[in-house]
Design an enzyme around this catalytic site. Structure first.
Site, PDB file in Angstrom:
ATOM      1  N   SER A 262       0.859  -1.190   0.000  1.00  0.00           N
ATOM      2  CA  SER A 262       0.000   0.000   0.000  1.00  0.00           C
ATOM      3  C   SER A 262       0.893   1.237   0.000  1.00  0.00           C
ATOM      4  O   SER A 262       1.996   1.213   0.575  1.00  0.00           O
ATOM      5  CB  SER A 262      -0.856  -0.015   1.264  1.00  0.00           C
ATOM      6  OG  SER A 262      -1.389   1.269   1.505  1.00  0.00           O
ATOM      7  N   SER A 263       0.378   2.319  -0.570  1.00  0.00           N
ATOM      8  CA  SER A 263       1.191   3.547  -0.620  1.00  0.00           C
ATOM      9  C   SER A 263       1.389   4.171   0.759  1.00  0.00           C
ATOM     10  O   SER A 263       2.199   5.088   0.905  1.00  0.00           O
ATOM     11  CB  SER A 263       0.559   4.564  -1.571  1.00  0.00           C
ATOM     12  OG  SER A 263      -0.740   4.899  -1.130  1.00  0.00           O
ATOM     13  N   CYS A 264       0.674   3.664   1.788  1.00  0.00           N
ATOM     14  CA  CYS A 264       0.869   4.225   3.129  1.00  0.00           C
ATOM     15  C   CYS A 264       2.183   3.782   3.769  1.00  0.00           C
ATOM     16  O   CYS A 264       2.507   4.187   4.868  1.00  0.00           O
ATOM     17  CB  CYS A 264      -0.300   3.897   4.042  1.00  0.00           C
ATOM     18  SG  CYS A 264      -0.376   2.168   4.478  1.00  0.00           S
TER      19      CYS A 264
ATOM     20  N   TYR B 171      -0.748  -0.450  10.203  1.00  0.00           N
ATOM     21  CA  TYR B 171      -0.945  -1.123   8.916  1.00  0.00           C
ATOM     22  C   TYR B 171       0.316  -0.969   8.059  1.00  0.00           C
ATOM     23  O   TYR B 171       0.769  -1.923   7.419  1.00  0.00           O
ATOM     24  CB  TYR B 171      -2.155  -0.486   8.232  1.00  0.00           C
ATOM     25  CG  TYR B 171      -2.531  -1.063   6.896  1.00  0.00           C
ATOM     26  CD1 TYR B 171      -3.024  -2.360   6.791  1.00  0.00           C
ATOM     27  CD2 TYR B 171      -2.418  -0.306   5.733  1.00  0.00           C
ATOM     28  CE1 TYR B 171      -3.394  -2.873   5.555  1.00  0.00           C
ATOM     29  CE2 TYR B 171      -2.791  -0.808   4.506  1.00  0.00           C
ATOM     30  CZ  TYR B 171      -3.272  -2.102   4.418  1.00  0.00           C
ATOM     31  OH  TYR B 171      -3.638  -2.611   3.197  1.00  0.00           O
TER      32      TYR B 171
ATOM     33  N   LYS C 185       2.727  -3.744   6.310  1.00  0.00           N
ATOM     34  CA  LYS C 185       2.932  -3.750   4.852  1.00  0.00           C
ATOM     35  C   LYS C 185       4.423  -3.668   4.513  1.00  0.00           C
ATOM     36  O   LYS C 185       4.884  -4.292   3.558  1.00  0.00           O
ATOM     37  CB  LYS C 185       2.158  -2.592   4.214  1.00  0.00           C
ATOM     38  CG  LYS C 185       0.662  -2.842   4.175  1.00  0.00           C
ATOM     39  CD  LYS C 185       0.342  -3.816   3.053  1.00  0.00           C
ATOM     40  CE  LYS C 185      -0.920  -4.579   3.242  1.00  0.00           C
ATOM     41  NZ  LYS C 185      -1.105  -5.703   2.334  1.00  0.00           N
TER      42      LYS C 185
ATOM     43  N   HIS D 179     -13.036   3.210   2.772  1.00  0.00           N
ATOM     44  CA  HIS D 179     -12.198   4.300   2.275  1.00  0.00           C
ATOM     45  C   HIS D 179     -13.091   5.430   1.767  1.00  0.00           C
ATOM     46  O   HIS D 179     -14.315   5.279   1.673  1.00  0.00           O
ATOM     47  CB  HIS D 179     -11.283   3.782   1.161  1.00  0.00           C
ATOM     48  CG  HIS D 179     -10.225   2.856   1.676  1.00  0.00           C
ATOM     49  ND1 HIS D 179     -10.352   1.501   1.620  1.00  0.00           N
ATOM     50  CD2 HIS D 179      -9.037   3.100   2.267  1.00  0.00           C
ATOM     51  CE1 HIS D 179      -9.282   0.945   2.167  1.00  0.00           C
ATOM     52  NE2 HIS D 179      -8.467   1.891   2.558  1.00  0.00           N
TER      53      HIS D 179
HETATM   54  O1  GFB Z   1      -9.740   6.838   2.046  1.00  0.00           O
HETATM   55  P1  GFB Z   1      -9.295   7.227   3.398  1.00  0.00           P
HETATM   56  O2  GFB Z   1     -10.003   6.659   4.554  1.00  0.00           O
HETATM   57  O3  GFB Z   1      -7.781   6.844   3.499  1.00  0.00           O
HETATM   58  O4  GFB Z   1      -9.383   8.825   3.557  1.00  0.00           O
HETATM   59  P2  GFB Z   1      -6.296   7.466   3.570  1.00  0.00           P
HETATM   60  C1  GFB Z   1      -8.846   9.719   2.622  1.00  0.00           C
HETATM   61  C2  GFB Z   1      -9.207  11.137   2.998  1.00  0.00           C
HETATM   62  O5  GFB Z   1     -10.615  11.324   2.801  1.00  0.00           O
HETATM   63  C3  GFB Z   1      -8.935  11.537   4.459  1.00  0.00           C
HETATM   64  C4  GFB Z   1     -11.183  11.959   3.925  1.00  0.00           C
HETATM   65  O6  GFB Z   1      -8.440  12.856   4.492  1.00  0.00           O
HETATM   66  C5  GFB Z   1     -10.323  11.459   5.086  1.00  0.00           C
HETATM   67  O7  GFB Z   1     -10.472  12.293   6.227  1.00  0.00           O
HETATM   68  N1  GFB Z   1     -12.609  11.630   4.027  1.00  0.00           N
HETATM   69  C6  GFB Z   1     -13.629  12.515   3.867  1.00  0.00           C
HETATM   70  C7  GFB Z   1     -13.152  10.436   4.313  1.00  0.00           C
HETATM   71  N2  GFB Z   1     -14.806  11.931   4.102  1.00  0.00           N
HETATM   72  C8  GFB Z   1     -14.538  10.627   4.369  1.00  0.00           C
HETATM   73  C9  GFB Z   1     -15.372   9.513   4.674  1.00  0.00           C
HETATM   74  O8  GFB Z   1     -16.596   9.594   4.767  1.00  0.00           O
HETATM   75  N3  GFB Z   1     -14.745   8.312   4.871  1.00  0.00           N
HETATM   76  C10 GFB Z   1     -13.380   8.182   4.775  1.00  0.00           C
HETATM   77  N4  GFB Z   1     -12.834   6.970   4.956  1.00  0.00           N
HETATM   78  N5  GFB Z   1     -12.570   9.237   4.524  1.00  0.00           N
HETATM   79  C11 GFB Z   1      -5.846   5.018   4.151  1.00  0.00           C
HETATM   80  C12 GFB Z   1      -4.985   4.331   5.151  1.00  0.00           C
HETATM   81  O9  GFB Z   1      -5.537   6.328   4.295  1.00  0.00           O
HETATM   82  O10 GFB Z   1      -5.561   4.681   2.817  1.00  0.00           O
HETATM   83  C13 GFB Z   1      -4.744   2.931   4.837  1.00  0.00           C
HETATM   84  O11 GFB Z   1      -5.544   4.534   6.442  1.00  0.00           O
HETATM   85  C14 GFB Z   1      -4.520   2.630   3.378  1.00  0.00           C
HETATM   86  O12 GFB Z   1      -3.657   2.493   5.581  1.00  0.00           O
HETATM   87  C15 GFB Z   1      -5.490   3.355   2.498  1.00  0.00           C
HETATM   88  O13 GFB Z   1      -3.201   2.953   3.009  1.00  0.00           O
HETATM   89  C16 GFB Z   1      -5.183   3.193   1.030  1.00  0.00           C
HETATM   90  O14 GFB Z   1      -5.797   7.674   2.180  1.00  0.00           O
HETATM   91  O15 GFB Z   1      -6.202   8.657   4.448  1.00  0.00           O
END
Ligand code: GFB
Length: 322
Positions: free
Chosen positions: A112-114, A141, A145, A184
């Protein structure tokens, strides 16, 4: 092609019910592969080394796509750190080790890119691994990874195993998780705008400030890249998989709104975390090998929403919808 996958090879897709695994199975079957092997969670607990060894002895896969794991969005990552580190460390360890013991020809491990540091230079090149502190919302996580990459490298160095690692950017597409507590951002936005439209509401809550930048790859493109890498890449270093193009969460929310509920308004909940400020991959290594994505984000959002509507109307097989 360096190492074409024979159509009758025994190909194990670990994690076939998930977003990525189901796309890899679709991609292999569409290409005419006749021996795609899968096992459900009930049939095989991938955290159990003994069970995994026994399954490998019985099923003798030639190729392995290791795309199984406990995954989730920013909230799940930050509130369930034990599950994210334990499940993933164990799954990576058992499948890599059993692949070695049973003499698998080649394994592709998906990270994952994280894995990259929070303040990595953008776009992020593969060389930036382990050059700085991780993003705190997903460090558990990310550590698991990174351990997966190191496992593949260690088995390559000690035993000459042809185990490779691919690092995808943020993914979306059919079979995604739409549960708002664990999804996500892209599926969450589809569901939030859809639910608001159904309920006649116009305010839709977006977590954070809307300013973080993210890159999105359709899962069918990722599956295609995984097969491409299995056939064309054999190196110690992990390789990035993405589009190389990003946008802000606000811009993403506006795109989803325009498709799902054009009259809605975005309301930002800044008590929720933003996570990594920017995360766009440098994909020149993969492009130079000859692979590039085919979906654009607008059509990907439209087709994923179409898929979502079909699932909601039948209530079959949609994770996260009661
Ligand atoms: O997709 P996401 O949960 O993952 O969130 P990350 C991306 C951005 O979208 C963050 C915002 O800045 C969130 O605060 N966001 C806005 C939301 N509204 C929402 C919502 O309703 N739900 C969610 N989930 N986000 C993950 C990592 O990071 O990406 C994992 O935690 C993994 O480890 C994955 O690498 C690909 O991009 O922030």
């Amino acid at each position: 092609m360096l190492n074409p996958l024979p159509k009758d090879a025994r190909v194990y897709v670990a994690g076939h019910t998930g977003l990525v695994g189901s796309a890899v199975v679709r991609r292999l079957e569409a290409a005419g592969h006749t021996k795609v092997l899968t096992a459900t969670r009930r049939e095989l607990d991938l955290r159990d080394q003994g069970a995994v060894n026994t399954w490998f002895e019985a099923n003798r896969p030639d190729y392995v796509f290791l795309v199984a794991g406990t995954v989730g969005g920013i909230l799940a990552n930050s509130t369930r750190p034990a599950e994210f580190i334990y499940d993933n460390l164990m799954i990576h360890g058992t499948v890599v080790h059993a692949s070695h013991l049973s003499g698998v020809t080649k394994l592709l491990y998906l990270g994952s890119s994280c894995i990259y540091p929070r303040h990595a230079t953008q776009p992020i090149t593969e060389e930036q691994l382990l050059t700085g502190p991780l993003e705190p919302t997903n460090e558990w996580y990310a550590i698991a990874k990174i351990a997966g990459i190191k496992l593949c490298q260690a088995y390559r160095r000690q035993y000459g195993s042809d185990f490779i690692s691919a690092m995808p950017t943020n993914l979306y597409g059919p079979n995604d998780n739409f549960d708002l507590a664990s999804s996500h951002v892209l599926p969450a936005l589809i569901r939030k705008f859809h639910d608001a439209r159904q309920a006649g509401r116009f305010d839709v809550e977006i977590w954070g400030t809307g300013s973080p930048m993210r890159e999105f790859l359709h899962v069918d493109d990722l599956a295609d890249a995984c097969v491409f890498l299995m056939e064309n890449y054999s190196d110690d270093s992990h390789i990035n998989v993405g589009t190389g193009v990003d946008l802000s969460i606000r811009e993403l929310a506006e795109k989803v709104r325009d498709v799902v509920h054009p009259d809605a308004q975005l309301v930002f909940d800044t008590s929720k975390p933003d996570g990594m400020p920017r995360k766009v991959l440098d994909v020149s290594r993969l492009r130079n090998l000859g692979w590039s994505p085919s979906y654009d984000l607008d059509s990907g959002i439209r087709s994923t929403y179409q898929w979502y509507l079909e699932q909601v109307s039948t209530s079959v097989g949609l994770r996260g919808i009661d």
